[in-house]
Write a protein that holds these residues in place. Structure first.
Motif, mmCIF file in Angstrom:
data_model
loop_
_atom_site.group_PDB
_atom_site.id
_atom_site.type_symbol
_atom_site.label_atom_id
_atom_site.label_comp_id
_atom_site.label_asym_id
_atom_site.label_seq_id
_atom_site.Cartn_x
_atom_site.Cartn_y
_atom_site.Cartn_z
ATOM 1 N N PRO A 16 0.615 -1.146 0.085
ATOM 2 C CA PRO A 16 -0.103 -0.071 0.024
ATOM 3 C C PRO A 16 1.000 1.318 0.239
ATOM 4 O O PRO A 16 1.943 1.300 0.484
ATOM 5 N N TYR A 17 0.348 2.292 -0.630
ATOM 6 C CA TYR A 17 1.152 3.795 -0.700
ATOM 7 C C TYR A 17 0.378 4.371 0.241
ATOM 8 O O TYR A 17 -0.617 4.397 0.780
ATOM 9 N N ILE A 18 1.333 5.168 1.119
ATOM 10 C CA ILE A 18 0.886 6.188 1.899
ATOM 11 C C ILE A 18 1.464 7.630 1.801
ATOM 12 O O ILE A 18 2.639 7.761 1.492
ATOM 13 N N GLY A 24 -0.864 20.303 11.421
ATOM 14 C CA GLY A 24 -0.356 21.155 12.530
ATOM 15 C C GLY A 24 0.795 20.190 13.053
ATOM 16 O O GLY A 24 1.101 19.198 12.684
ATOM 17 N N GLU A 25 1.309 20.808 14.451
ATOM 18 C CA GLU A 25 2.331 20.008 15.102
ATOM 19 C C GLU A 25 2.050 18.940 15.755
ATOM 20 O O GLU A 25 3.040 17.846 15.797
ATOM 21 N N GLU A 26 0.864 18.358 16.329
ATOM 22 C CA GLU A 26 0.651 17.527 16.939
ATOM 23 C C GLU A 26 -0.343 16.719 16.004
ATOM 24 O O GLU A 26 -0.166 15.149 16.238
ATOM 25 N N ASN A 27 -1.253 16.937 15.392
ATOM 26 C CA ASN A 27 -2.119 16.213 14.606
ATOM 27 C C ASN A 27 -1.684 15.911 12.929
ATOM 28 O O ASN A 27 -1.456 16.778 12.446
ATOM 29 N N SER A 28 -1.923 14.700 12.527
ATOM 30 C CA SER A 28 -1.631 14.471 11.225
ATOM 31 C C SER A 28 -2.657 13.173 10.850
ATOM 32 O O SER A 28 -3.128 12.539 11.616
ATOM 33 N N VAL A 29 -2.607 13.136 9.351
ATOM 34 C CA VAL A 29 -3.556 12.022 9.145
ATOM 35 C C VAL A 29 -2.884 11.527 7.917
ATOM 36 O O VAL A 29 -2.383 12.138 7.113
ATOM 37 N N ASP A 30 -2.895 10.141 7.581
ATOM 38 C CA ASP A 30 -2.395 9.322 6.648
ATOM 39 C C ASP A 30 -3.420 8.928 5.599
ATOM 40 O O ASP A 30 -4.534 8.630 5.930
ATOM 41 N N PHE A 31 -3.310 9.376 4.268
ATOM 42 C CA PHE A 31 -4.134 8.804 3.102
ATOM 43 C C PHE A 31 -3.440 7.622 2.621
ATOM 44 O O PHE A 31 -2.338 7.742 1.964
ATOM 45 N N ILE A 32 -4.234 6.577 2.752
ATOM 46 C CA ILE A 32 -3.520 5.191 2.419
ATOM 47 C C ILE A 32 -4.379 4.634 1.269
ATOM 48 O O ILE A 32 -5.535 4.660 1.068
ATOM 49 N N TYR A 33 -3.595 4.041 0.064
ATOM 50 C CA TYR A 33 -3.936 3.607 -1.008
ATOM 51 C C TYR A 33 -3.412 2.253 -1.076
ATOM 52 O O TYR A 33 -2.324 1.796 -0.907
ATOM 53 N N GLN A 34 -4.572 1.433 -1.240
ATOM 54 C CA GLN A 34 -4.014 -0.261 -1.171
ATOM 55 C C GLN A 34 -4.901 -0.878 -2.189
ATOM 56 O O GLN A 34 -6.039 -0.431 -2.349
ATOM 57 N N ILE A 200 -9.199 3.483 -0.769
ATOM 58 C CA ILE A 200 -8.529 4.533 -0.407
ATOM 59 C C ILE A 200 -9.245 4.969 0.942
ATOM 60 O O ILE A 200 -10.383 5.181 1.095
ATOM 61 N N GLY A 201 -8.283 5.098 1.998
ATOM 62 C CA GLY A 201 -8.957 5.492 3.127
ATOM 63 C C GLY A 201 -7.914 6.388 3.943
ATOM 64 O O GLY A 201 -6.706 6.614 3.711
ATOM 65 N N THR A 202 -8.215 6.825 5.304
ATOM 66 C CA THR A 202 -7.488 7.757 6.197
ATOM 67 C C THR A 202 -7.133 7.039 7.429
ATOM 68 O O THR A 202 -7.886 6.228 7.810
ATOM 69 N N SER A 203 -6.217 7.339 8.051
ATOM 70 C CA SER A 203 -5.569 6.540 9.164
ATOM 71 C C SER A 203 -6.684 7.318 10.449
ATOM 72 O O SER A 203 -6.543 6.696 11.578
ATOM 73 N N GLU A 204 -7.025 8.472 10.131
ATOM 74 C CA GLU A 204 -8.023 9.155 11.365
ATOM 75 C C GLU A 204 -9.350 9.391 10.460
ATOM 76 O O GLU A 204 -9.410 9.544 9.379
ATOM 77 N N LEU A 205 -10.299 9.439 11.438
ATOM 78 C CA LEU A 205 -11.613 9.858 10.675
ATOM 79 C C LEU A 205 -11.435 11.301 10.299
ATOM 80 O O LEU A 205 -11.456 11.950 11.594
ATOM 81 N N ILE A 206 -11.987 11.573 8.948
ATOM 82 C CA ILE A 206 -11.905 13.140 8.706
ATOM 83 C C ILE A 206 -13.205 13.466 8.351
ATOM 84 O O ILE A 206 -14.038 12.914 7.928
ATOM 85 N N GLN A 250 -5.694 16.374 -0.016
ATOM 86 C CA GLN A 250 -4.643 16.190 0.485
ATOM 87 C C GLN A 250 -3.817 17.326 0.665
ATOM 88 O O GLN A 250 -3.185 17.788 1.465
ATOM 89 N N LYS A 251 -3.542 18.072 -0.472
ATOM 90 C CA LYS A 251 -2.727 19.147 -0.679
ATOM 91 C C LYS A 251 -3.089 20.428 0.344
ATOM 92 O O LYS A 251 -2.340 21.541 0.609
ATOM 93 N N ASN A 252 -4.648 20.581 0.358
ATOM 94 C CA ASN A 252 -5.187 21.554 0.776
ATOM 95 C C ASN A 252 -6.163 21.187 2.021
ATOM 96 O O ASN A 252 -7.265 21.577 2.179
ATOM 97 N N PHE A 253 -5.574 20.108 2.760
ATOM 98 C CA PHE A 253 -6.353 19.518 3.984
ATOM 99 C C PHE A 253 -7.091 20.666 4.758
ATOM 100 O O PHE A 253 -8.088 20.502 5.024
ATOM 101 N N PRO A 254 -6.216 21.497 5.481
ATOM 102 C CA PRO A 254 -6.504 22.158 6.551
ATOM 103 C C PRO A 254 -7.669 23.278 6.111
ATOM 104 O O PRO A 254 -8.607 23.823 6.682
#
Length: 656
Positions: A16-18, A24-34, A200-206, A250-254
């Motif tokens: 799978p591709y991540i 932000g400094e503390e929070n991040s999310v992975d977009f996972i393609y598999q 295609i999914g994310t590591s956190e609920l968005i 992904q590029k404009n997530f915030p």
């Protein structure tokens, strides 16, 4: 943020591709393609599909080419079915109904697939390379309770015969999953081929930053920036620009989304949007099934749940199996009630070819079928040891048992049937049994309907006769097998069986000897003692020393005046027997094949004097076309098709 488009060859080679997005400094999310890692072949019920499951693993190899490629996954169905319905009567009529495999039946089948990593799904992309448009549902499994939650459903689509990357808009899924189920619906004569499936999914609920907008709505809006098409069912109709909307996200997530963690979900939205908007958001976030569970606690006193268990059970008896299975997910009370063994007195399985899948089904029904009475395994493939185990637990009350076109029946199965099923009234047998196995059925004494169908062994007439002598209440006997005698010089084996029927089974109503070999006038004379006969197929007929064929047939026709269906082959039909046939006032269907008539004109007496006649079939006869045309005019309810092998009646669509 470093981002690589997931369809570059480098990315595909190491799925799978991540793609990691920092918020932000503390929070991040992975977009996972598999792509698919594994397939649950227990759910596959035919060998054509089972042999191609390996081709659904990994990245696509044929797409975007279109064709019936050999090394691609094939989803084919053969009218697989499980039901609790009652049996139709008289399945072995003399007339031939349309075979099940020739009917244009639409049927549902499914594929369970597993991916490398559990994610919150935001897109499922299916690479269809042959006969696209037959996927109707996508499910995700919640590993916390093993329940399947619907992500998307739709109707079969009529699409051009070209390859398609199918990515339908998904419902929001608030749990991680790495297991999906795809449902297909198409004609049993069609099949679909897939090259791959991407999750295609994310590591956190968005969630969208705008609480009035769903994630799917957001992706649709972004999708319009890159691809202009009118296919509302597919977000990747232009496969060359596929997933650019997710790339933009992904590029404009915030700007578009926030990460929704379970411990901060309520406080975040309460502080930022207020109670009213929070309520709107939660209605979008929480799946419908959660709402239904909450609402069930507030049911009014006059609701369905207010009924007593006895009343609810009576209602459940009228439900099909699928609905019954859904009922057990409503609440604990309904789950307990759906286990009641009185709901499972009948069990019918059609065309389950995978023995492992068949075994799993037996395991599911074993604790429920304590009072099982009717069991049908048509076109099924199973291990005899698994069936024997099931019979030991559930076979005590069986009265009806069918193995239609089922080759898994062997001597061990027959032995267990004779040992346990003492109340058996109807038995339909096909399979790899021989006379040793068949002789076990002498232990049964309640049989009323018996069908034997085997092309691999000749059945000894004496073996069958012992069974008939023990089962004097026999009403219907269908023999689709060659009968033989123990000694080559003894009398005709079919005559031996007919004699036992005349002596021991006087209540016989139906007899089919079409594939047993020839019967002589002696056997026909013996069958005349079965005065309740309604359906008769005598198969091949020959003269016998000491018995006149015309006299024997006359005795049968005059003795059995309740006849409704009669089939006669390759004999001379005299005027006397034509008149006796005409005296059978209940006659509905008459099949005359390869016949000679002393007076062909006298066949009309049957048309004139049998008021219930619905079908007259004349094959390879010596009646002139002119005479038949006259019958068409004088008896318009009967039609003859010249050059064909059947006659057709308006009252009933029955074909020979």
């Amino acid at each position: 943020m470093t981002f690589h488009y997931p369809f570059e060859s480098e990315s595909l080679s190491r799925y799978p591709y991540i793609g990691r997005v920092s918020t932000g400094e503390e929070n991040s999310v992975d977009f996972i393609y598999q792509f698919v890692k594994w397939c649950n072949d227990d759910c596959i019920n035919n060998l054509a599909t089972l042999n191609t499951v390996c081709y659904i693993f990994g990245a696509p190899t044929k797409f975007p080419k279109y064709g019936d490629f050999s090394k691609t996954f094939i989803m084919r169905t053969y009218d697989f079915d499980i039901s609790l319905s009652s049996w139709p009567e008289n399945i072995e009529r003399l007339n031939k109904s349309t075979p099940w495999h020739e009917k244009d039946i639409k049927h549902i089948n499914h594929l369970e697939i597993e991916f490398h990593e559990a994610v919150y799904p935001i897109r499922v992309s299916i690479y269809e390379v042959y006969n696209p448009g037959n996927i109707i549902k996508i499910w995700a499994q919640d590993s916390s309770n093993d329940r399947w939650i619907l992500l998307w459903d739709g109707s079969p689509q009529i699409v051009p015969p070209i390859s398609r990357l199918f990515s339908p808009p998904l419902q929001l899924c608030n749990f991680k999953t790495n297991k999906l189920k795809l449902e297909f619906k198409h004609s049993i004569l069609d099949y679909t081929k897939l090259d791959a499936v991407m999750l295609i999914g994310t590591s956190e609920l968005i969630l969208p930053r705008n609480p009035e907008e769903s994630l799917t709505d957001l992706l649709k809006r972004l999708n319009c920036m890159y691809s202009h098409h009118e296919d509302v069912h597919n977000l990747t109709a232009n496969y060359e620009k596929a997933h650019l909307d997710i790339d933009h996200l992904q590029k404009n997530f915030p700007e578009h989304c926030i990460i929704c963690k379970s411990d901060i979900e309520n406080s975040f939205y309460k502080n930022n949007f207020g109670n009213e908007k929070t309520s709107v958001l939660l209605r979008k976030v929480i799946p419908d099934y959660m709402n239904r569970i909450d609402e069930s606690k507030e049911l009014s006193p006059d609701s369905f749940s207010a009924f007593s268990d006895e009343v609810i059970l009576e209602i459940l008896k009228h439900l099909d199996l699928k609905t019954l299975c859904n009922m057990n997910q409503v609440n604990k009370r309904f789950n307990d009630l759906t286990w009641d063994p009185l709901l499972y007195t009948r069990l019918n399985m059609l065309n389950i070819c995978c023995s492992t899948y068949f075994y799993n089904i037996l395991c599911y029904f074993t604790p429920r079928c304590k009072y099982l009475q009717q069991l049908d395994f048509t076109l099924c493939n199973f291990s005899s040891s698994h069936f024997v185990q099931f019979l030991e637990n559930c076979g005590k009350h069986l009265t009806h048992l069918r193995f239609i076109k089922c080759r898994s029946v062997d001597n061990d199965v027959l032995f267990k049937i004779s040992e346990i099923c003492k109340n058996l009234k109807e038995l339909y047998l096909t399979g790899y049994f021989d006379n040793e196995g068949l002789s076990c059925l002498e232990n049964l004494e309640s049989l009323e309907v018996l069908t034997l169908k085997t092309t691999f062994y000749n059945i000894e007439a004496q073996c069958l006769c012992k069974i008939l002598q023990k089962n004097k209440r026999m009403r219907e006997l269908y023999l689709h097998c060659e009968l033989r005698g123990i000694y080559s010089m003894e009398e005709c084996p079919v005559d031996t069986v007919a004699t036992v029927l005349g002596n021991s089974c006087r209540d016989l109503q139906m007899i089919n000897l079409h594939e047993t070999g020839f019967i002589t006038s002696k056997g026909i004379n013996a069958l005349a003692d079965c005065k309740n006969l309604r359906t008769v197929d005598l198969g091949e007929i020959m003269e016998s020393e000491g018995f006149d064929l015309d006299d024997s047939l006359s005795r049968l026709l005059s003795s059995c005046q309740l006849l409704e269906d009669v089939k006669l082959n390759s004999i001379v039909l005299t005027d006397r027997n034509l008149k006796l046939l005409a005296e059978c006032k209940n006659l509905k269907r008459l099949y005359l094949e390869g016949m000679e008539f002393v007076t062909p004109d006298n066949v009309s007496i049957i048309l004139e004097q049998c008021p219930k006649l619905q079908q007259l079939s004349l094959v390879l006869h010596d009646i002139s076309p002119y005479l038949i045309n006259q019958w068409k005019k004088s008896h318009p309810h009967v039609f003859y098709e010249e050059g064909g092998e059947y006659m057709y009646c308006e009252e009933e669509d029955v074909y020979m």
